[in-house]
Design an enzyme around this catalytic site. Structure first.
Site, PDB file in Angstrom:
ATOM      1  N   SER A  68      32.102  48.380  41.238  1.00 20.85           N
ATOM      2  CA  SER A  68      32.042  46.952  41.443  1.00 20.85           C
ATOM      3  C   SER A  68      30.828  46.261  40.565  1.00 20.85           C
ATOM      4  O   SER A  68      30.032  46.693  39.930  1.00 20.85           O
ATOM      5  CB  SER A  68      31.649  46.493  42.869  1.00 20.85           C
ATOM      6  N   TYR A  89      26.077  47.353  50.466  1.00 21.82           N
ATOM      7  CA  TYR A  89      27.490  47.379  49.639  1.00 21.82           C
ATOM      8  C   TYR A  89      26.812  47.516  48.333  1.00 21.82           C
ATOM      9  O   TYR A  89      27.812  48.697  47.574  1.00 21.82           O
ATOM     10  CB  TYR A  89      28.335  46.278  49.814  1.00 21.82           C
TER      11      TYR A  89
HETATM   12  P1  NDP Z   1      41.478  45.851  50.574  1.00 20.38           P
HETATM   13  O1  NDP Z   1      40.747  45.696  51.752  1.00 20.38           O
HETATM   14  O2  NDP Z   1      42.501  45.026  50.336  1.00 20.38           O
HETATM   15  O3  NDP Z   1      41.894  47.332  50.554  1.00 20.38           O
HETATM   16  C1  NDP Z   1      40.913  48.413  50.643  1.00 20.38           C
HETATM   17  C2  NDP Z   1      41.623  49.873  51.019  1.00 20.38           C
HETATM   18  O4  NDP Z   1      40.732  50.780  51.340  1.00 20.38           O
HETATM   19  C3  NDP Z   1      42.908  49.694  52.029  1.00 20.38           C
HETATM   20  O5  NDP Z   1      43.968  50.225  51.708  1.00 20.38           O
HETATM   21  C4  NDP Z   1      42.137  50.580  53.302  1.00 20.38           C
HETATM   22  O6  NDP Z   1      43.284  51.267  53.880  1.00 20.38           O
HETATM   23  C5  NDP Z   1      41.283  51.480  52.456  1.00 20.38           C
HETATM   24  N1  NDP Z   1      40.392  52.057  53.295  1.00 20.38           N
HETATM   25  C6  NDP Z   1      39.153  51.641  53.872  1.00 20.38           C
HETATM   26  N2  NDP Z   1      38.406  52.280  54.645  1.00 20.38           N
HETATM   27  C7  NDP Z   1      39.165  53.417  54.816  1.00 20.38           C
HETATM   28  C8  NDP Z   1      38.980  54.419  55.411  1.00 20.38           C
HETATM   29  N3  NDP Z   1      37.901  54.791  56.534  1.00 20.38           N
HETATM   30  N4  NDP Z   1      39.988  55.383  55.251  1.00 20.38           N
HETATM   31  C9  NDP Z   1      40.793  55.273  54.568  1.00 20.38           C
HETATM   32  N5  NDP Z   1      40.990  54.243  53.646  1.00 20.38           N
HETATM   33  C10 NDP Z   1      40.340  53.198  53.945  1.00 20.38           C
HETATM   34  O7  NDP Z   1      40.167  45.730  49.326  1.00 20.38           O
HETATM   35  P2  NDP Z   1      40.424  45.815  47.794  1.00 20.38           P
HETATM   36  O8  NDP Z   1      41.741  46.323  47.394  1.00 20.38           O
HETATM   37  O9  NDP Z   1      39.887  44.709  47.240  1.00 20.38           O
HETATM   38  O10 NDP Z   1      39.335  46.924  47.418  1.00 20.38           O
HETATM   39  C11 NDP Z   1      39.563  48.059  46.911  1.00 20.38           C
HETATM   40  C12 NDP Z   1      38.290  48.714  46.270  1.00 20.38           C
HETATM   41  O11 NDP Z   1      37.907  47.941  45.179  1.00 20.38           O
HETATM   42  C13 NDP Z   1      37.251  48.781  47.126  1.00 20.38           C
HETATM   43  O12 NDP Z   1      36.703  50.011  47.009  1.00 20.38           O
HETATM   44  C14 NDP Z   1      36.294  47.677  47.044  1.00 20.38           C
HETATM   45  O13 NDP Z   1      34.969  47.836  47.332  1.00 20.38           O
HETATM   46  C15 NDP Z   1      36.457  47.458  45.566  1.00 20.38           C
HETATM   47  N6  NDP Z   1      36.256  46.280  44.903  1.00 20.38           N
HETATM   48  C16 NDP Z   1      36.940  45.138  45.376  1.00 20.38           C
HETATM   49  C17 NDP Z   1      36.603  43.795  44.788  1.00 20.38           C
HETATM   50  C18 NDP Z   1      37.133  42.820  45.543  1.00 20.38           C
HETATM   51  O14 NDP Z   1      36.568  41.537  45.186  1.00 20.38           O
HETATM   52  N7  NDP Z   1      38.125  42.541  46.081  1.00 20.38           N
HETATM   53  C19 NDP Z   1      35.888  43.784  43.685  1.00 20.38           C
HETATM   54  C20 NDP Z   1      35.043  44.908  43.028  1.00 20.38           C
HETATM   55  C21 NDP Z   1      35.572  46.157  43.688  1.00 20.38           C
HETATM   56  P3  NDP Z   1      43.398  51.291  55.562  1.00 20.38           P
HETATM   57  O15 NDP Z   1      42.405  50.034  56.122  1.00 20.38           O
HETATM   58  O16 NDP Z   1      45.008  51.242  55.740  1.00 20.38           O
HETATM   59  O17 NDP Z   1      42.813  52.528  56.124  1.00 20.38           O
HETATM   60  C1  8X3 Z   2      33.284  43.052  45.325  1.00 20.28           C
HETATM   61  C2  8X3 Z   2      32.651  42.251  44.410  1.00 20.28           C
HETATM   62  O1  8X3 Z   2      30.709  40.512  44.197  1.00 20.28           O
HETATM   63  O2  8X3 Z   2      32.143  40.655  46.299  1.00 20.28           O
HETATM   64  O3  8X3 Z   2      32.787  44.505  44.882  1.00 20.28           O
HETATM   65  O4  8X3 Z   2      30.419  42.232  45.494  1.00 20.28           O
HETATM   66  S1  8X3 Z   2      31.424  41.354  45.007  1.00 20.28           S
END
Ligand code: NDP
Ligand code: 8X3
Length: 250
Positions: A137, A150
């Site tokens: 991130s 985080y």
């Molecule tokens: P979402 O919330 O849309 O997706 C998160 C995914 O992670 C879901 O499929 C969820 O599946 C899975 N997950 C979470 N906890 C668990 C668990 N305990 N076991 C198995 N699966 C799990 O978020 P994003 O797609 O935005 O995020 C994806 C990744 O990208 C994350 O690592 C996030 O930190 C990172 N990220 C996101 C950003 C943003 O602004 N959106 C920016 C930068 C990085 P389920 O709930 O079905 O288990």
């Molecule tokens: C998700 C992006 O800026 O919310 O990783 O941390 S931020």
């Protein structure tokens, strides 16, 4: 014979889009997450059991992760790409106001879960001179108020990626840390406990990154020639940039 990629957290957001994009490029997908109905719907949408194998487990649970990987059918066992995408943020408060359980959940998911599945798949990835793509991130690189644990977990993901590079380069295994900024997904609903007003306010007028933008980046990384390694890649929407340092005055 299609190559196989495993995408963790494929039930929404980036993971769902990455699974769809790689499948469109001809990859077989092992799609993981806790919401079985979404995994089944993804498999149906992408061509059924020959293309997508759903694995429903909580990535914080080592025994469940081991059992899930051991249950893979022939045709999905020879994994050559691991996309470590499953993760979450919980809370936006100052450290002194935070819930320790939420901190533990982030550490258990974003660090321990990611490390566990990576270790369990390393032999297969080495055997196939594969690729690991880790979703870090901008929070890996830049601190912000309320980012505390985080951001710490995502800094770990980036540094773990670079450390893996050192150990795996002799085996031809590539490792990439992708560091997205403001992106529209369920991430913010999870972080705020379902606060749709906070979700709307965060993205309003910002033209944020979309999951498809990250999926296209992963597809590109996976399509590069085997001698090319993208170490880390920070991606923001054009609308997002930096602010001056803040100064607290007595
Ligand atoms: P979402 O919330 O849309 O997706 C998160 C995914 O992670 C879901 O499929 C969820 O599946 C899975 N997950 C979470 N906890 C668990 C668990 N305990 N076991 C198995 N699966 C799990 O978020 P994003 O797609 O935005 O995020 C994806 C990744 O990208 C994350 O690592 C996030 O930190 C990172 N990220 C996101 C950003 C943003 O602004 N959106 C920016 C930068 C990085 P389920 O709930 O079905 O288990
Ligand atoms: C998700 C992006 O800026 O919310 O990783 O941390 S931020």
């Amino acid at each position: 014979m299609r190559n196989t990629a495993i995408v963790t957290g494929a039930t929404s957001g980036f993971g769902d889009a990455i699974a769809r994009r790689l499948a469109a490029d001809g990859w077989r997908i092992v799609a993981t997450g806790r919401r079985r109905d979404r995994l089944d719907a993804l498999a149906d949408a992408l061509g059924g059991p020959d293309v997508v194998h759903p694995l429903c487990f909580d990535i914080r649970d080592e025994a469940a992760t081991r059992a899930a990987l051991q249950s893979l059918p022939e045709g999905f066992q020879d994994i050559s790409v691991l996309v470590n995408n499953a993760g979450l943020a919980l809370g936006t408060g100052a450290a002194q106001d935070c819930d320790l359980e939420q901190w533990r959940a982030m550490i258990d998911t974003n660090i321990t879960g990611l490390v566990t599945i990576t270790r369990l798949l390393l032999d297969r990835l080495i055997a196939r001179r594969g690729l690991i793509v880790n979703l870090a991130s901008i929070a890996s690189n830049w601190p912000y108020p309320g980012g505390n644990v985080y951001g710490g977990t995502k800094a770990f993901v980036k540094q773990f990626s670079l450390g893996l590079r050192c150990d795996l380069s002799a085996h031809g295994v590539r490792v990439t840390s992708i560091e997205p900024g403001l992106s529209e997904s369920e991430f913010t609903l999870v972080r705020t406990g379902g606060d749709t007003a906070a979700y709307d306010a965060l993205y309003a007028g910002a033209n944020p990154l979309q999951p498809e933008d990250i999926a296209e980046t992963v597809r590109w990384v996976a399509s590069l020639p085997p001698h090319v390694n993208i170490n880390s890649l920070e991606i923001m929407p054009v609308s997002q940039s930096w602010s001056p340092f803040k100064i607290h005055r007595e």
